[in-house]
Design a protein around this motif. Structure first.
Motif, PDB file in Angstrom:
ATOM      1  N   GLU A   2       0.823  -1.214   0.000  1.00  0.00           N
ATOM      2  CA  GLU A   2       0.000   0.000   0.000  1.00  0.00           C
ATOM      3  C   GLU A   2       0.858   1.265   0.000  1.00  0.00           C
ATOM      4  O   GLU A   2       0.357   2.349  -0.271  1.00  0.00           O
ATOM      5  N   GLY A   3       2.141   1.125   0.307  1.00  0.00           N
ATOM      6  CA  GLY A   3       3.031   2.279   0.324  1.00  0.00           C
ATOM      7  C   GLY A   3       3.682   2.581  -1.004  1.00  0.00           C
ATOM      8  O   GLY A   3       4.457   3.533  -1.117  1.00  0.00           O
ATOM      9  N   CYS A   4       3.363   1.807  -2.033  1.00  0.00           N
ATOM     10  CA  CYS A   4       4.012   1.926  -3.348  1.00  0.00           C
ATOM     11  C   CYS A   4       3.028   2.492  -4.361  1.00  0.00           C
ATOM     12  O   CYS A   4       1.993   1.877  -4.633  1.00  0.00           O
ATOM     13  N   SER A   5       3.353   3.631  -4.949  1.00  0.00           N
ATOM     14  CA  SER A   5       2.426   4.278  -5.890  1.00  0.00           C
ATOM     15  C   SER A   5       2.310   3.526  -7.208  1.00  0.00           C
ATOM     16  O   SER A   5       1.367   3.751  -7.976  1.00  0.00           O
ATOM     17  N   SER A   6       3.240   2.623  -7.497  1.00  0.00           N
ATOM     18  CA  SER A   6       3.172   1.834  -8.731  1.00  0.00           C
ATOM     19  C   SER A   6       2.302   0.593  -8.576  1.00  0.00           C
ATOM     20  O   SER A   6       2.013  -0.085  -9.575  1.00  0.00           O
ATOM     21  N   CYS A   7       1.891   0.283  -7.336  1.00  0.00           N
ATOM     22  CA  CYS A   7       1.169  -0.963  -7.098  1.00  0.00           C
ATOM     23  C   CYS A   7      -0.325  -0.929  -7.431  1.00  0.00           C
ATOM     24  O   CYS A   7      -0.860  -1.949  -7.883  1.00  0.00           O
ATOM     25  N   PRO A   8      -1.039   0.178  -7.212  1.00  0.00           N
ATOM     26  CA  PRO A   8      -2.476   0.154  -7.525  1.00  0.00           C
ATOM     27  C   PRO A   8      -2.819  -0.291  -8.942  1.00  0.00           C
ATOM     28  O   PRO A   8      -3.781  -1.048  -9.116  1.00  0.00           O
TER      29      PRO A   8
END
Length: 209
Positions: A10-16
């Motif tokens: 959830e802390g990674c902007s590339s993950c969503p």
């Protein structure tokens, strides 16, 4: 079967975007009959602004082991594998129609809180590991800090419980992982590997009643 592993945070902007892609597999016509997605949340982002409640050091270690085995080129998020091999094609479109070799018959029975698994194959006897993942769906988080600050994230296929057991036979009996995080929709994914390897030999999954 195609065991699809996503390593996310959830802390990674590339993950969503990767999670959105894998969430769409919930509507795949061969979900759990052939397509088995699981999402492991890693904890190495937790010190960078937002603590992911689904993250586990154990899941991070699993991803590092994939790299050590040569299944991943590096440890990163979002990192995805299909049947233990790195897969980056999710960025370009739908899941490919991969040819999957038959590798024995995996049968799972649930008796209350106990699990009984049998694996019938024609491979020479060797120690095998059973992997059991309890999956949660429709799990939402409003992220307040970090790269995804002020975003509402919806997670499917989240590994909420995970257990491994090694056997010299093809029969396992073990407790079912306990439910966590209050998921009202759940599934169970089960797969078998050689002991000391993360490459799945066979996998199966089903919704939990």
């Amino acid at each position: 079967h195609q065991l699809i592993e996503l390593y996310s945070s959830e802390g990674c902007s590339s993950c969503p975007p990767a999670e959105y892609w894998i969430n769409q597999l919930r509507r795949h016509p061969q979900l759990f009959s052939r397509v088995i997605p699981v999402v492991f949340h890693v904890d190495y982002w937790d010190a960078l602004g937002w603590r992911d409640r689904f993250a586990s050091e154990r899941f991070s270690r699993r991803q590092f082991l994939h790299e050590k085995e040569g299944n991943l080129s590096a440890v990163y998020t979002p990192g995805m594998l299909i049947n233990g091999r790195e897969f980056t094609g999710w960025r370009r479109g739908p899941l490919p129609d991969l040819q999957v070799a038959t590798a024995g018959d995996l049968q799972v029975e649930i008796h209350g809180k106990e699990l009984e698994v049998t694996y019938d194959d024609e491979i020479a006897a060797f120690a095998k590991q059973l992997h059991v993942a309890r999956l949660g769906f429709d799990l939402g988080t409003f992220v307040k800090k970090g790269e995804n600050a002020h975003r509402k994230l919806i997670h499917d296929f989240v590994v909420t419980g995970y257990a491994i057991k090694t056997s010299d036979s093809n029969i396992w009996r073990m407790p079912l992982p306990e439910p966590r995080f209050g998921a009202t929709t759940e599934a169970l994914a089960v797969w078998v590997t050689r002991a000391g390897s993360l490459i799945p030999l066979q996998a199966t999954a089903a919704w939990l009643e």
